[in-house]
Design an enzyme around this catalytic site. Structure first.
Site, mmCIF file in Angstrom:
data_model
loop_
_atom_site.group_PDB
_atom_site.id
_atom_site.type_symbol
_atom_site.label_atom_id
_atom_site.label_comp_id
_atom_site.label_asym_id
_atom_site.label_seq_id
_atom_site.Cartn_x
_atom_site.Cartn_y
_atom_site.Cartn_z
ATOM 1 N N ASP A 19 -5.648 -6.500 10.240
ATOM 2 C CA ASP A 19 -7.010 -5.936 10.268
ATOM 3 C C ASP A 19 -8.084 -6.977 9.951
ATOM 4 O OD1 ASP A 19 -6.108 -6.014 7.654
ATOM 5 O OD2 ASP A 19 -6.750 -3.989 7.124
ATOM 6 N N LYS A 58 0.812 -1.226 0.000
ATOM 7 C CA LYS A 58 0.000 0.000 0.000
ATOM 8 C C LYS A 58 0.843 1.273 0.000
ATOM 9 C CE LYS A 58 -2.233 -1.826 3.526
ATOM 10 N NZ LYS A 58 -3.173 -2.250 4.567
HETATM 11 C C1 BGC Z 1 -1.934 -6.028 3.477
HETATM 12 C C2 BGC Z 1 -2.779 -6.872 4.401
HETATM 13 C C3 BGC Z 1 -4.009 -6.096 4.835
HETATM 14 C C4 BGC Z 1 -4.742 -5.545 3.630
HETATM 15 C C5 BGC Z 1 -5.967 -4.733 4.002
HETATM 16 C C6 BGC Z 1 -2.775 -5.460 2.343
HETATM 17 O O1 BGC Z 1 -2.005 -4.593 1.571
HETATM 18 O O2 BGC Z 1 -0.881 -6.782 2.946
HETATM 19 O O3 BGC Z 1 -2.040 -7.280 5.520
HETATM 20 O O4 BGC Z 1 -4.837 -6.931 5.565
HETATM 21 O O5 BGC Z 1 -3.882 -4.740 2.868
HETATM 22 O O6 BGC Z 1 -5.641 -3.654 4.803
#
Ligand code: BGC
Length: 486
Positions: free
Chosen positions: A195, A159
Site C-alpha cells: 500500500d 495486523k
Molecule cells: C504491513 C505493511 C503495510 C502496513 C500498512 C504493516 O502491518 O507489514 O506491509 O504497509 O501495515 O498497511
C-alpha cells in the site's frame, strides 16, 4: 489541577518524547535502514527494506496504458475491489468494500483467497463485466519479498491476520489458484504492490516530486525511492536502472529491542495481548490497530488507582479492544466547553458516571498517545528525507489515523520540520485512496511494458486481449496504446 490530575499528569509524562529521544530514534532507525539494505546484515535485520520492482513513478503519460483496470486492496479491516479508468493523468474509480470476518482472518489461506475470488466475481457480475479478461493490480499490504512485478512471497502476517498456508508462499499464485478453482472469471495479475508503493505512485501522478509513500492506518509503513548502489539485495541482472522503490517495512523497527528505552509498561501490555507478541514494535506505538488499546490500558490502571471514574470502571473498559482508536480522534475533536463526543464515547463504553474532570483526563491521555504517535512518525519521515538528500520531496500519506485524527497532520509536519536537515524541504500530502489506485497505475505501466516487449520480441503478451466472448474492451485498450507509441 487537583491532586488526582497532577498524579495522572506525572504518571503519563513518560509518553512525551523529548527532542533528544526523537533524535536518538532517528539515528537508530538510520542504522536499521542500513542494516536492512546490506546483504550481510539483512538476514538478521528487523527492518527488511524489500526492493520492489517499481523503478519509476508514472509521471509521464506515455509510460502507461490508458483504459480500465481492476484493483484489489487487502491489508486492513476491509477488502476492496476497484474498477479504475485511466484517462490522461485522471483516474476515475468505482469501489466496493467487503468485510473480512474474524473467521477468515484466522482460517486457512485457501478460504481467504476463495473469498477474494468470490468478491471479484460479485464485483464484475454487478457490472456485467464477467466475460472480460481484465488486467489487475493487487495491493497486498503485508511484508513480502518481491520476486517480480507480479510475484511476491509473504514473509510474515501482521495486523492480526493468521491464515495458514500463506507465509512463505507467492500470494499471486494463491490468488490465481483460487480464481482457477471457480472457473468463471479471468483476470491477468499484472502487478502486486504494497500500500505504501501504491500511495506514492498514485500521488506522483499529480505531484512530480513525490518519492515517499507513508501509511498511518491499521498498520504503519513507508516506502521511498532509493539509489540502486545502496540496495545490495537488488537483482544485478537489471543494469539499466539507477533507482528503485524500497518498501522499508519500518513497522518492525524495534523488534530487536532498540526502542525499549522509549516504550512504557502499557506498550508492553498491548504487545503481550496482541496476536504477534514481540513483532511490529514501532507499528504498535503508532497505528490504528493499537492506539485505542494503549489508551484503554492506561485508563484501566488509572481506574484501579482510583484516579478516574471514582475508581469504578466498566465491562467494556476491562475488555481488550473495548476502546476504539476512532474514539481518540472524536475526543480530540471536542472543544473543552461542551465535550460533545467525549460524553457519547463515555456513554458507549459504560462510563456514564464520568465527570468533567474525567473528561479532561481522558482527553489528556488521548492527546499524549496521538502526539507520541505523530512524533514517532516524524522521526521516521525525517530519517527517510535525510537519507534521500533530495532538495525537495513530496511525501504521500494515507491511512485512517492520519486522515481522521484532527491534529495528526499538523503534529507530523511541525515535528518533521524540526527533525529534518535544514537544507531539505518537503511537503506532506494526503493521497486519498492511493493504495488501490496506485496498484492499478502500476498495472497500467506493466501493461504498457508488456505491449512494448511483445512488439519488439514478437512474444506472446502476458496481458493479451483474450476473447472470452469477443471481448472488445481490451482490444480497444490495446490498439489505443499501440497507436500512441508507434
Ligand atoms: C504491513 C505493511 C503495510 C502496513 C500498512 C504493516 O502491518 O507489514 O506491509 O504497509 O501495515 O498497511
Amino acid at each position: 489541577m487537583d491532586h488526582c490530575q497532577k498524579e495522572i499528569d506525572l504518571l503519563t509524562r513518560c509518553l512525551i518524547l523529548a527532542d533528544d529521544q526523537l533524535q536518538q530514534i532517528q539515528s537508530l532507525l538510520m542504522n536499521s535502514f542500513n542494516d536492512g539494505l546490506k546483504r550481510e546484515t539483512n538476514p538478521v535485520a528487523p527492518v527488511k527494506m524489500f526492493p520492489t520492482f517499481v523503478r519509476e513513478v508514472p509521471d509521464e503519460k506515455n509510460k502507461y496504458v490508458e483504459g480500465k483496470f481492476l484493483a484489489l486492496d487487502l491489508g486492513g479491516t476491509n477488502f476492496r475491489v476497484l474498477l479504475i479508468e485511466l484517462v490522461g493523468d485522471e483516474l476515475h474509480h468505482e469501489t466496493e468494500i467487503y468485510t473480512i470476518a474474524d473467521e477468515l482472518r484466522n482460517g486457512t489461506g485457501e478460504k481467504l483467497f476463495d473469498y477474494i475470488a468470490e468478491c471479484i466475481f460479485l464485483f464484475l457480475d454487478k457490472r456485467n463485466l464477467v466475460e472480460f479478461r481484465m488486467p489487475l493490480g493487487f495491493t497486498f499490504s503485508f511484508p513480502c519479498k518481491q520476486e517480480g512485478l507480479n510475484s511476491a512471497r509473504l514473509t510474515t502476517w501482521t495486523k492480526g491476520f493468521k491464515c495458514t498456508g500463506v507465509e512463505g508462499e507467492d500470494v499471486v499464485k494463491l490468488l490465481r489458484e483460487a480464481i482457477d478453482r471457480r472457473n468463471d472469471i479471468e483476470v491477468e495479475v499484472m502487478a502486486i504492490v504494497n500500500d505504501t508503493t501504491g500511495t506514492m505512485v498514485s500521488c506522483a501522478l499529480q505531484n512530480k516530486e513525490c518519492r515517499v509513500g507513508l501509511i498511518v492506518g491499521t498498520g504503519t509503513n513507508a516506502c521511498y525511492m532509493e539509489t540502486i548502489e545502496n540496495v545490495e539485495l537488488y537483482n544485478e541482472d537489471i543494469t539499466d536502472v539507477n533507482q528503485v522503490v524500497v518498501n522499508t517495512e519500518l513497522g518492525a523497527f524495534g523488534d530487536n529491542n532498540v526502542l525499549n528505552f522509549a516504550r512504557t509498561r502499557w506498550d508492553h501490555t498491548v504487545d503481550q495481548l496482541s496476536a504477534e507478541p514481540g513483532k511490529q514494535i514501532f507499528e504498535k506505538m503508532v497505528s490504528g490497530m493499537y492506539l485505542g488499546e494503549i489508551v484503554r490500558c492506561i485508563l484501566c490502571e488509572l481506574t484501579q488507582r482510583r484516579l478516574v471514574f471514582g475508581g469504578k470502571g466498566s465491562v467494556q473498559l476491562m475488555t481488550p479492544k473495548g476502546f476504539k482508536t476512532a474514539y481518540i480522534s472524536a475526543i480530540e475533536s471536542d472543544s473543552k466547553d461542551d465535550y460533545l463526543y467525549t460524553r457519547q464515547v463515555m456513554a458507549e463504553i459504560g462510563l456514564r458516571h464520568a465527570t468533567q474532570s474525567d473528561y479532561d483526563m481522558v482527553k489528556l491521555i488521548c492527546s499524549r498517545i496521538s502526539t507520541r504517535a505523530a512524533h514517532l512518525v516524524s522521526a521516521a519521515v525525517s530519517t527517510i528525507l535525510n537519507k534521500m538528500q533530495r532538495p525537495y520531496t513530496t511525501v504521500a500519506v494515507d491511512g485512517s489515523v492520519y486522515k481522521f485524527h484532527p491534529h495528526f497532520h499538523q503534529l507530523l509536519e511541525e515535528k518533521t520540520l524540526q527533525l529534518v536537515k535544514p537544507e531539505i524541504k518537503f511537503d506532506i500530502k494526503l493521497s486519498e485512496d492511493g493504495s488501490g489506485r496506485g496498484a492499478a497505475l502500476v498495472a497500467a505501466v506493466a501493461t504498457k511494458q508488456d505491449i512494448q516487449r511483445k512488439i519488439s520480441t514478437g512474444n506472446r503478451l502476458a496481458f493479451e486481449p483474450v476473447n472470452r466472448k469477443n471481448s472488445r474492451m481490451e482490444l480497444k485498450q490495446f490498439l489505443k496504446s499501440c497507436n500512441e507509441t508507434f
